[in-house]
Design a protein around this motif. Structure first.
Motif, mmCIF file in Angstrom:
data_model
loop_
_atom_site.group_PDB
_atom_site.id
_atom_site.type_symbol
_atom_site.label_atom_id
_atom_site.label_comp_id
_atom_site.label_asym_id
_atom_site.label_seq_id
_atom_site.Cartn_x
_atom_site.Cartn_y
_atom_site.Cartn_z
ATOM 1 N N CYS A 535 29.357 36.572 39.495
ATOM 2 C CA CYS A 535 29.190 35.643 38.380
ATOM 3 C C CYS A 535 27.941 34.803 38.617
ATOM 4 C CB CYS A 535 30.421 34.738 38.265
ATOM 5 S SG CYS A 535 30.166 33.381 37.095
ATOM 6 N N CYS A 538 29.092 30.672 38.654
ATOM 7 C CA CYS A 538 29.816 30.008 39.750
ATOM 8 C C CYS A 538 29.746 30.766 41.072
ATOM 9 C CB CYS A 538 31.280 29.785 39.360
ATOM 10 S SG CYS A 538 32.262 31.297 39.405
ATOM 11 N N TRP A 540 31.249 33.541 41.898
ATOM 12 C CA TRP A 540 32.416 34.381 42.192
ATOM 13 C C TRP A 540 31.965 35.828 42.352
ATOM 14 C CZ3 TRP A 540 33.761 38.563 39.150
ATOM 15 C CH2 TRP A 540 34.986 39.173 39.441
ATOM 16 N N CYS A 575 34.191 36.089 33.877
ATOM 17 C CA CYS A 575 34.476 35.648 35.237
ATOM 18 C C CYS A 575 35.891 35.075 35.334
ATOM 19 C CB CYS A 575 33.471 34.591 35.665
ATOM 20 S SG CYS A 575 33.869 33.843 37.246
ATOM 21 N N CYS A 578 35.523 31.086 36.352
ATOM 22 C CA CYS A 578 35.006 30.044 35.469
ATOM 23 C C CYS A 578 34.959 30.460 34.004
ATOM 24 C CB CYS A 578 33.614 29.592 35.934
ATOM 25 S SG CYS A 578 32.324 30.779 35.545
HETATM 26 ZN ZN ZN Z 1 32.111 32.300 37.342
#
Ligand code: ZN
Ligand code: ADP
Ligand code: ZN
Length: 829
Positions: A535, A538, A540, A575, A578
């Motif tokens: 992502c 964020c 991830w 994601c 987020c």
């Molecule tokens: Zn994210």
């Protein structure tokens, strides 16, 4: 006097070497070391165990009786027993684990072994006795049963002998062997079309028709010349001999003079019709052979230049890629065979392609047997028997070490540096090269290690005089080593010269090769499309549920896949952390290279060679065949493409990103990178033309990259050896890695701390760790690693191994720790 007791090796990881059973009077005359018996172990399970010793010493505890004897003749020789013993000692594992690895499936039966009917047997049961008939019939109806079912059907105390007879007669298979399908290999061949084939007299008319068309006359002449010498004519050979392109040949085919057909090349037999004369030796090969003969103590001939070399049991043949090492092996093999000896020729599993198999079979015909994980039960049985009967040449992957040789005189370990000679899981975690040397000594045989990039261990042994050393510094035919060039990816990016993952020079050179009708190989040591889904908002990224690694995206299946446990899931569109929709793939693997190539070079015919393609639809053989016969222009692949392949039209080799190799966090990273890059480069320009190699890297100044570019093995060794000495690594020190595993991190942490403490009491600073491994969790098991750095002294080493066995026992005896798994890896690679 007949024996009352027998010590049996069981194919299990048990603490004791052997287990004692009593011998019923009716079986006593059949008992001898090396035959298999049916025994019960535990409450109800049955196994085929191996008799190691027969005797009359009654043990102090009650023993169970042997149920039946499976073999009339021994299946394991005294030398094999010695090898097994050494392996279990040296590699710190049980004799049962060695036995499991050593015996092929058909020699290992348990009550749970799955049996299936062999359709090739047909339904003629008239040759079967009553028991065999009942089992065969049950199998025919039920397709699959386990051994215990068979026992119930017959309602007998013993069942293994019947099963063994049915296996021997080819009535049934073991289930585990079934997946291994036998695929005949096909090559494109050319022959005269009718009526010319059956009426050669008519050929004169064909020539008349072609008058004035010189190209086509040449092709036809080339064909006829080849036909005289060979049982069939490969298309490729015609093209090469006549020096023409496929389109000229097609004209002749359209005219109905020649025709194309697929010729099956069998693997099992019938090579006699393909035998060829061996090539004449080059000067360099003659010198290498003389030196090797002298090293191996063959004083029977007049050497051209006697050097007074001291006799050695092991020699290293260090010859650059394309120097013609295979031809040297062939010569030595012929000499051994002439004297009635046997040769074991070991290769890494994936280098055991039809290419090398054919090369040897063309010289040795049916004197060669092939043994690796892809052959089926029947073939395995055949090779096992033929080794015992003295088959002259066995071409094998590392498991070939376990065959029952008769007169082994020479072991060749080709590509000795290759890490896949080390078995990693399960135990025995043995190195085939080192085991080969022990095996050879057992038989009084010699060992020849061959490579263009020696391992540091082997190089060290050659420098200290433990091994003999013979070098072949030049390529065969005076061909130059490829021209190598680094490409600075940072600069390419700065100047906006990257097109996707390709630098401008790489694309240009690919195009040039295509324009010239030449081929290219692209190397990236990562399969799949992208190793990470991330992502951008964020940070991830998609991780495996069972392992602490990121999932690799495979575009072909549109799935994320774990390369450690096989876990598969669909890629997320947003994601999960987020909610952002900005998730992108990071990095690239072979699949993406193939994909992107299609965009930039739409006309190129591209093949991909990695674990995903070699196993499935277009299997390895077909793929290599297509490339060899120029039905493909570009071969994209993982390190599979580096293994001992010999193509003659590869103008360009491209390495997409060298950094992943040089920056890998392991003390062997530099050595591996040097080997891989040198080996893949060696695939370029192998016949009558100098090849090009382009190495893309963000850090092209890295010392290993520089050494590869200069072809500076000695410089590399010098620098690397200093570091190895300073940080106490092989070849100056011996390593033993211990990996403890458990599902609970708390438990494995406690076990590892306890384990290391005990080791430290005796070994002090030689013990490092415990530390969490690079991948903390695999298949839901958490790991802890302990490393031992040991001086190369026999007492220290055997003391450490005894201590490991002892400590494992104590640790497993502690409350709460009995389920901790301990993997001991001696000489890790
Ligand atoms: Zn994210
Ligand atoms: P290496 O294993 O050392 O990399 P190979 O054995 O594959 O090298 O040989 C490289 C090439 O040279 C092969 O194509 C092989 O057929 C050719 N070659 C080697 N020795 C001879 C010889 N004596 N005569 C003709 N061709 C040879
Ligand atoms: Zn996983």
């Amino acid at each position: 006097m007949l024996p009352n007791y027998a010590d049996i090796i069981l194919p299990l990881a048990l603490p004791k070497r052997t287990y004692t059973y009593s011998v019923p009077e009716s079986l006593a005359s059949l008992m001898q070391p090396g035959v298999r018996v049916e025994i019960q172990f535990g409450r109800s399970k049955r196994y085929s165990g191996l008799v190691e010793r027969v005797h009359d010493l009654a043990p102090e505890y009650p023993v169970k009786p042997i149920l039946s004897v499976l073999d009339e003749v021994t299946v394991v020789t005294p030398q094999q027993f010695k090898l097994w013993d050494w392996m279990s000692e040296y590699y710190c594992c049980t004799l049962g684990e060695v036995m499991s690895a050593a015996l092929p499936g058909h020699l290992k039966l348990t009550s749970e072994t799955k049996l299936v009917f062999n359709p090739a047997f047909g339904d003629n049961f008239s040759e079967l006795d009553a028991d065999e008939y009942l089992i065969a019939e049950a199998l025919l109806i039920q397709q699959e049963i386990i051994v215990e079912d068979a026992r119930k059907i017959l309602n007998k105390k013993t069942i293994f002998p019947v099963i063994q007879r049915l296996l021997n007669k080819g009535v049934l298979f073991l289930r585990e062997d079934l997946q291994e399908k036998f695929k005949p290999r096909k090559v494109s061949a050319i022959r005269l079309a009718e009526p010319f084939r059956t009426k050669p007299d008519l050929l004169r008319e064909a020539f008349a028709e072609l008058s004035g068309k010189e190209r086509q006359v040449e092709i036809l002449m080339a064909y006829l010349a080849l036909e005289k010498r060979q049982p069939f004519v490969r298309k490729q050979d015609v093209l090469t001999k006549a020096e023409v392109t496929e389109s000229s040949l097609n004209t002749l085919i359209k005219k109905g003079i020649l025709e194309k057909y697929d010729r099956e090349v069998s693997r099992l037999s019938g090579y006699e019709d393909e035998l060829v004369e061996v090539d004449e030796l080059s000067q360099q090969q003659v010198r290498a052979l003389d030196a090797l003969r002298e090293l191996f103590g063959d004083r029977s001939r007049d050497f051209k230049d006697q050097r007074g070399l001291e006799e050695k049991n092991v020699a290293l043949l260090y010859g650059v890629t394309g120097s013609g090492k295979t031809r040297v092996y062939v010569e030595l093999m012929r000499e051994v065979i002439k004297k009635g000896g046997q040769v074991l020729y070991l290769l890494p599993e994936i280098a055991l392609t039809t290419q090398i198999i054919n090369r040897l079979q063309k010289v040795f015909g049916n004197e060669v047997a092939v043994y690796h994980s892809k052959i089926n039960t029947q073939e395995r049985v055949e090779v096992w028997k033929s080794a015992a009967a003295g088959k002259p040449v066995i071409l094998a992957a590392r498991s070939g070490l376990f065959l029952p040789f008769q007169h082994l005189k020479l072991v060749i370990v080709d590509e000795e540096h290759d890490a896949s000679f080390k078995q990693y899981d399960p135990a025995p975690r043995y190195h085939a090269r080192d085991t080969a040397i022990f095996l050879a000594n057992l038989y009084g045989a010699k060992t020849l290690l061959g490579t263009a990039t020696p391992s540091l261990e082997t190089w060290h042994n050659a420098q200290t005089g433990k091994f003999g050393l013979v070098e072949m510094p030049e390529r065969f035919g005076g061909l130059q080593l490829p021209a190598m060039e680094p490409i600075d990816l940072r600069e390419q990016m700065k100047n906006r010269q990257m097109q996707s993952i390709f630098s401008t020079p790489l694309l240009e050179n690919l195009q040039k090769a295509l324009d010239n009708g030449e081929q290219a190989i692209l190397f990236q040591n990562r399969r799949g499309y992208a190793p990470m889904l991330e992502c951008e908002v964020c940070g991830w990224n998609a991780m495996c549920r069972h392992c602490d690694v990121s999932l690799t995206y495979h575009k072909h299946t549109d799935r994320l896949r774990c390369h450690y446990c096989g876990y598969v899931q669909e890629p997320a569109k947003t994601c999960p952390a987020c909610g952002s929709g900005k998730i992108t793939f990071k990095g690239f693997g072979t699949e993406k290279i193939e994909d992107e190539l299609k965009i930039f070079l739409p006309k190129a015919r591209i093949g991909r060679m990695d674990l995903d393609t070699a196993g499935t639809k277009s299997n390895l053989t077909a793929l290599l065949n297509d490339f060899e016969e120029r039905r493909l222009d570009i071969l994209v692949g993982t390190q599979m493409v580096t293994k001992g392949l010999d193509f003659d039209n590869v103008a360009l080799v491209g390495v997409l990103g060298a950094d992943a190799l040089t920056k890998f966090p392991d003390f062997r990273a530099g050595e591996r990178a040097f080997q891989l890059l040198t080996q893949v480069a060696g695939r370029a320009g192998r016949k009558n033309k100098r090849g090009n190699v382009l190495i893309q890297a963000f850090d092209p100044k890295h010392p290993v990259v520089q050494e590869v570019l200069r072809g500076d093995f000695l410089g590399f060794v010098d620098r690397e050896m200093k570091e190895r000495l300073e940080f106490k690594y092989p070849p100056y020190y011996r390593l033993i890695n211990l990996e403890l595993r458990h599902k609970e991190p708390k438990i494995v942490n406690e076990a590892a701390a306890f384990y290391a403490k005990i080791l430290r009491q005796k070994l002090g600073e030689r013990v490092l760790g415990p530390v969490i491994p690079n991948i903390a969790r695999i298949r839901n098991y958490f790991g802890q690693n302990i490393m031992l750095k040991l001086e190369k002294s026999a007492p220290v080493l055997s003391g450490a191994k005894a201590l490991i066995r002892h400590t494992t026992e104590i640790m497993l005896g502690r409350p709460g720790l009995s389920q901790v798994q301990v993997a001991v890896d001696v000489d890790p690679v």
